[in-house]
Design an enzyme around this catalytic site. Structure first.
Site, PDB file in Angstrom:
ATOM      1  CB  CYS A 145      -0.852  -0.046   1.090  1.00 12.97           C
ATOM      2  SG  CYS A 145      -1.769  -1.470   1.053  1.00 12.97           S
ATOM      3  CG  HIS A 166      -3.097   3.251   2.984  1.00 11.29           C
ATOM      4  ND1 HIS A 166      -3.826   2.744   1.646  1.00 11.29           N
ATOM      5  CD2 HIS A 166      -3.084   1.992   3.609  1.00 11.29           C
ATOM      6  CE1 HIS A 166      -4.109   1.769   1.524  1.00 11.29           C
ATOM      7  NE2 HIS A 166      -3.922   1.077   2.669  1.00 11.29           N
ATOM      8  CG  ASN A 196      -6.866  -1.193   1.610  1.00 11.97           C
ATOM      9  OD1 ASN A 196      -6.185  -0.676   0.945  1.00 11.97           O
ATOM     10  ND2 ASN A 196      -6.312  -1.943   2.861  1.00 11.97           N
TER      11      ASN A 196
END
Ligand code: UT7
Length: 330
Positions: A115, A255, A285
């Site tokens: 990520c 994030h 996500n």
């Protein structure tokens, strides 16, 4: 030394929006559990009947960023893509994006940092610009996580989703733009979030079998505890490096893995949630795509003004974590 300035942002997501209620029919879950534990209400999921491959989504986001930047594809001399879901193992997503954009003068490659892929990619572009080896770079974060989640595993399939974001970064002599970037990793925790098989780890017995071997495994609870600590420490490192305090930050763009992680980060930095951009409720996500999508939305919503200090901060598989401080200059 030159300064790297973001001059355009863009994003793209698949058309299909999958709600928590729909997921109740796929796995043993509930809208209430997903909302309370993660903050997610809907997510975008790519379809093979649409032009929604990793390359397609990335190219759509890139074109929007290039349009805002007012540049043609020939002006790009580097394409750095953060992704763990390229269309193919090789060639890179970067080269596929280059072909889609006809960006014939660019060197194109990928970077795998979970990520944190987008912030790692932005850091590489920043450093290439600073030393003068690149004038204008396209930095992309893109994922099609729906292709690698196990749709029978409720602990991951309700969280992960698809999308792309991109920024155009260019060299200027003026101060401002990207002020600093920090990257950290800890491979000893690789097994908290990983793809079960793939490449040299694919057991020979599976190589001829028609199954989907790239399932994602996640120990969410242990990751959760690491996430807030890592995000917070690297955000503080960024502020200290630039002699800034939390009060000097106009917007944090973190994030988007879990609203509770984001709230924990905000509280540990003593930054009110009004100064933290969240869109996890709409997108879920999207790994390396989440920061550039959020940055593009914040930018297009007019939340960022020239001279604002913007703090980007990420955490993900690897483990990897990263931060970038920007003095906004669009
Ligand atoms: O993107 C970068 C890296 N990712 C992260 O940093 C994610 C970090 N982790 C998280 O966001 C959270 O840990 C999750 C959202 C993944 C899970 O939330 P949690 O509060 O940590 O829940 P848990 O894993 O401790 O599970 C609690 C319960 C378990 O049941 P028991 O053992 O208490 O009976 C799970 O089996 O919730 C159960 N559960 C579910 N229930 C309904 C797990 N997934 C689901 C589900 N629906 N989808």
């Amino acid at each position: 030394m030159f300064q790297a300035h973001i001059i355009g942002t863009g994003s793209s997501a698949p058309k299909r929006i999958l709600s928590n209620i729909e997921l109740e029919a796929i796995v043993d879950t509930s809208d209430d559990w997903i909302t309370r534990r993660s903050g997610i209400k809907t997510r975008h999921i790519a379809s093979k009947n649409e032009k929604e491959s990793t390359t397609d989504l990335a190219a759509q986001a890139s074109l929007k960023a290039m349009e805002m930047a007012g540049i043609q594809s020939e002006a790009l001399d580097m394409i750095v893509t953060g992704t763990v879901t390229p269309d193919r193992q090789f060639p890179s997503a970067g080269c596929m994006i280059q072909e889609a954009l006809k960006a014939n003068n660019a060197a194109a490659f990928d970077l795998s940092a979970g990520c944190s892929g987008f912030l790692y990619a932005l850091s590489i572009a920043n450093h290439a610009i600073q030393i003068g080896s690149c004038k204008t770079a396209l930095v992309v974060g893109v994922e099609r996580l729906s292709s690698i989640v196990n749709w029978e595993d409720r602990s991951t399939c309700v969280l992960m989703a698809d999308g792309a974001g991109a920024v155009v970064v260019t060299s200027k002599s003026e101060s401002g733009g990207i002020l600093s970037s920090h990257m950290k990793s800890d491979g000893s925790y690789w097994d908290l979030l990983y793809s079960s098989y793939g490449n040299s780890r694919t057991p020979e017995i599976l190589q001829d079998v028609d199954i989907k071997p790239f399932f994602m495994s996640m120990e969410g609870n242990r990751l959760f505890k690491k996430a807030i600590r890592c995000l917070s420490s690297i955000a503080i490192e960024a502020m200290e490096k630039n002699n800034l305090t939390s009060q000097d930050i106009r917007l944090v763009v973190p994030h988007q893995a879990n609203i509770r992680i984001i709230e924990g980060l905000a509280s540990s930095l003593d930054i009110p949630m009004e100064k933290v951009y969240t869109n996890i409720h709409k997108y879920g996500n999207t790994s390396s795509a989440s920061i550039p999508i959020a940055l593009d939305e914040a930018n297009r919503e007019g939340l960022l003004k020239m001279g604002d200090n913007v703090l980007l901060v990420s955490f993900g598989a690897g483990l990897t974590w990263a931060s970038t401080l920007i003095r906004w200059s669009i």
